[in-house]
Design an enzyme around this catalytic site. Sequence first.
Site, PDB file in Angstrom:
ATOM      1  N   GLU A  54      89.017  35.710  45.363  1.00 34.91           N
ATOM      2  CA  GLU A  54      87.790  36.360  45.807  1.00 34.91           C
ATOM      3  C   GLU A  54      87.695  37.810  45.348  1.00 34.91           C
ATOM      4  OE1 GLU A  54      89.845  34.604  47.739  1.00 34.91           O
ATOM      5  OE2 GLU A  54      88.649  32.807  48.120  1.00 34.91           O
ATOM      6  N   ARG A  83      76.050  25.621  56.678  1.00 33.42           N
ATOM      7  CA  ARG A  83      76.566  24.375  56.116  1.00 33.42           C
ATOM      8  C   ARG A  83      75.648  23.195  56.398  1.00 33.42           C
ATOM      9  NH1 ARG A  83      79.650  20.085  58.015  1.00 33.42           N
ATOM     10  NH2 ARG A  83      80.950  19.090  56.429  1.00 33.42           N
TER      11      ARG A  83
END
Lengths: 615, 615
Positions: B356, B463
């Site tokens: 990341e 999600r």
Amino acid sequence: MHTDQLHELGQQLRVDSVRAAAAAGSGHPTSSMSAADLMAVLIARHLRYDFSRPEHPGNDRFILSKGHASPLLYAAYKAVGAIDDAELRTFRALGSRLEGHPTPRALPWVEVATGSLGQGLPIGVGMALAGKRLDRVGYRVWVLCGDGEFAEGAMWEAAEHAGHEHLENLTALVDVNRLGQRGPTRHGHDLGAYARRLRAFGWHTTEIDGHDPDAIDRACNEARSTAGQPTAILARTLKGRGVASAEDREGLHGKPLSDPEAAIEELGGRREVRVEVQQPPAARSLHAARSGHLSLPRYGVGDAVATRTAYGQALTALGHARGDVVALDGEVGDSTRAEYFAKEHPERYFECYIAEQQLVGAAVGLAARGWIPYAATFAAFLSRAHDFLRMASIGGASLIAIGSHAGVAIGQDGPSQMGLEDLALFRALHGSTVLYPCDANQTAQLVAQLANGSGIRYLRTTRGATPVIYGPDEEFPVGGCRVLRASDADRATVVAAGVTVHEALAAAETLAEFGIPVRVIDLYSVKPVDRDTLREAAERTGCLLTVEDHREEGGLGDAVLGAFTDGRPVPRLARLAVRTMPGSAAPDQQLHTAGIDAESIAAGVRLLVEHGVVK
Amino acid sequence: MHTDQLHELGQQLRVDSVRAAAAAGSGHPTSSMSAADLMAVLIARHLRYDFSRPEHPGNDRFILSKGHASPLLYAAYKAVGAIDDAELRTFRALGSRLEGHPTPRALPWVEVATGSLGQGLPIGVGMALAGKRLDRVGYRVWVLCGDGEFAEGAMWEAAEHAGHEHLENLTALVDVNRLGQRGPTRHGHDLGAYARRLRAFGWHTTEIDGHDPDAIDRACNEARSTAGQPTAILARTLKGRGVASAEDREGLHGKPLSDPEAAIEELGGRREVRVEVQQPPAARSLHAARSGHLSLPRYGVGDAVATRTAYGQALTALGHARGDVVALDGEVGDSTRAEYFAKEHPERYFECYIAEQQLVGAAVGLAARGWIPYAATFAAFLSRAHDFLRMASIGGASLIAIGSHAGVAIGQDGPSQMGLEDLALFRALHGSTVLYPCDANQTAQLVAQLANGSGIRYLRTTRGATPVIYGPDEEFPVGGCRVLRASDADRATVVAAGVTVHEALAAAETLAEFGIPVRVIDLYSVKPVDRDTLREAAERTGCLLTVEDHREEGGLGDAVLGAFTDGRPVPRLARLAVRTMPGSAAPDQQLHTAGIDAESIAAGVRLLVEHGVVK
């Protein structure tokens, strides 16, 4: 256990992984199946662990760094008799201990929470350091890693730390199944790619077929007999191993198998192989042994002392009183003042170099072994480790983080070195404690008190010297605050912490000259916050101004506002914080430019009191 | 420039570094002196750069990864005629462009802000990717690194990315001066230690005496002629080189020399060597070329669509309309839905694997080259890159971060995968924009709008599928909100965003049945926040309840509270947020357990309206 049985055990772990995910309707069976033989050989032949006494100091340590392979872990717990089949089938259900990713909050055999990749190995390094340098008990640390997580820099911070410290008690079992979540990893099945990298970092490596129990067994023996180096067992495996429709296929990450019954049959059906895990040798924990009288440094009221200096001195004193306190630093111990501790307690000091993830990871590992870690670096650079802190809070880890060089008050070094978001980052962590002292005696008291807390505790320190305003015997309970100035005539309350306490006191002097008496509160405990005192002050004085050397989002101001969210009427509120991007300048210029110095506070209070609006 | 002059230039850079730090009374002259010869040879012989046109697309790129060596950078700017001596002596003064650590906010020749170690190389990788895959102009990227910063995992994320992508246009000049801040580095002057590691990661390396201009020159030529690999020039140097009292000594990091006049004399006194930097070849920027009609996806009201899906589809459409949009992902493109973009625009998609920091670093590098990066991963894992985001905000970088899988609403995967602190982390960044849409059409509009913003823009996605409640032609300005339900009889206001909008609407139905009409606000723009609408709603309805799928610190609730800090009277306030540690459970169970579902909202409003206190 005989080799034939090892294969059977591996198949059983696969079957139970498939069953657990099928029962849940979610989870990661294919990632479990690739590592099943590694797990089987480990628990049957090499792990020394008393499941009835997870706190046994001689227990080996096992970390599932690829935490999504939790079905495999729980299948292993069943195989060793720690849980039963009925519990296995509660996987991922509301209230079950068997969460989607393992955490020690729920299960006593889980060392640390995993599920954010690349954290198990750094934490394992912390445990191996504890084992080698402090506990001296002889346990091994086994970390089951995925291949994909080697893309994380934190893995290389850990590799460097482990290699440099010659942690031969640490073994990484790397499940090289070549598939990540969305497709192939960078290196696929090229075991050599991993081996070259790890060897360059000082590791011993061995490359094996990860579905050959004999090969795994030999590799574990090799790891146990390798001196002076950590070992990585690089195991070529297949995701979904054993079920043709899933084996080595893309697109099946994190999904139950489509036909679990057929898969179980293909794997040879259910089995009831029971593993007798080797017991650890008798051992006792060393760190509880030494504890003595605490003689904290004492600072004279009116002296100018940096709170970071008080941190270093108080921690050193605490180290004399308590044998379980350890310190870590990110190669800035001369700045954080952790070097004071290092000089007097070198055996309990861990230099982590400029690797903040490893700094926190090592602290989590040490904490898991019962040590009380104080991990320090610049507040700004702790942001590098935020995901580790987040995961530590999920796992209920107990550690203390110290961020020095808070705010614009550092001066000329400029914004890259200023902790301006740290209060927001630490406040947002579940169950955290956030402290921000303004003088040396207060700092010393809080440093000592933090050793007895739980969860993630954060102490923010200041670079420059600030006047000592409290006596050395005063007490500062976590969750409290100090009303430094108050009268019945107060027309406003100023809430400050750290450097702004001194600015607020100066502003109060000025305002008194203008005939505006104000209350001043030192909110050294930013979380938990003293709601009652804040509300009382606000109600009595009619309005409240917060002032902080931090961004306006998520810090002291928000902490104070949060005290007024119980639905009752709210007094008038305003705040001062760092709203611009600082450049380089002297500390006093910085405070002035940011609008958080005494002059700015006095102006803010006058606007609030005389005009009723601050903007 | 002849070799004799290169030595002289190096000495001049040292002298000017010493003078700058002496004038400031702070700074890092010794760290500048070790790298002075590297810098001298680079600017005199190899860098191609038009200082009168820093935006020239053919310019080479230079990043001072060891940003504390800013005196050296500014001395070089003087040597090339970009700044004069008077300005050099303003180093670190209030208002000076010459900050303690360089930033592009202040200086047009600085590519990115540095000062937090280990970030220059990852960002350089992003620029080199732009050069190789997008710009195709032939510029080189030169990164001057310290040795100490190789302890940072981010350096190895960058090493892996650069090696894997065969970035022969990238060169790291590594100033191996063996001393960190508080003492020796792990590897001291062992150049081979760095070489072995970097070679294992696919780099070409060369080991030289970093004070020998000829050797540096040869190494730079070698780097320029090496095909298919990035090059690291590992240069053995001495900190404080050229001044006996400072050379190779510990304890002098970040301090001006004690006797600058004597040091300058020892270095041979002031010089006025002027460097004519090579001009870049003629080049034009490609990415502005293509721009067309934007045809965003359109979703039917009442359909159930996940906002993450809308993100992927809208970004893909935006990629067709705008040639300057690029996408990055952290090996979870199937989850974030960035894979949709990857399929249609593979040339503008950057797979960063599970790294990341490199994900954000590459985005910063691409942004510095004028591209508009959308960088996505799970919201929880963006915390891994927070220091990169912090530094990006300091440098004024323009990029969009997308965090998927927000909150407890993800369900069974449990807390390690839940973004629960992300709003706090992004809100605290200076100048940031934080958006949290609740439906697919809103998401699509915001995705498109974000391309035109500035600073760090964050979009939080969900999600699970949520009902589409807005039409495809509705507009959602950044800084606005939507009043979804209102009447003159409203007795409370519920402020929600994302999944909780739908819970709030359901709660409002229930409350209406109980005779309690409430106003519902969709606060899709969490920062900036629509103060006026919030205040009006709160004043008209008398009280306000916020509800968010996020920790209670630093998120939506704090954003709303912040709208009431202008000193005017505040209505009654309360909030609902995630206050416990979730385990695994179905999404609806999670919302209920966390106390942020419709039932909890209805109960909270009733407490607020009927009892006046929520606790």
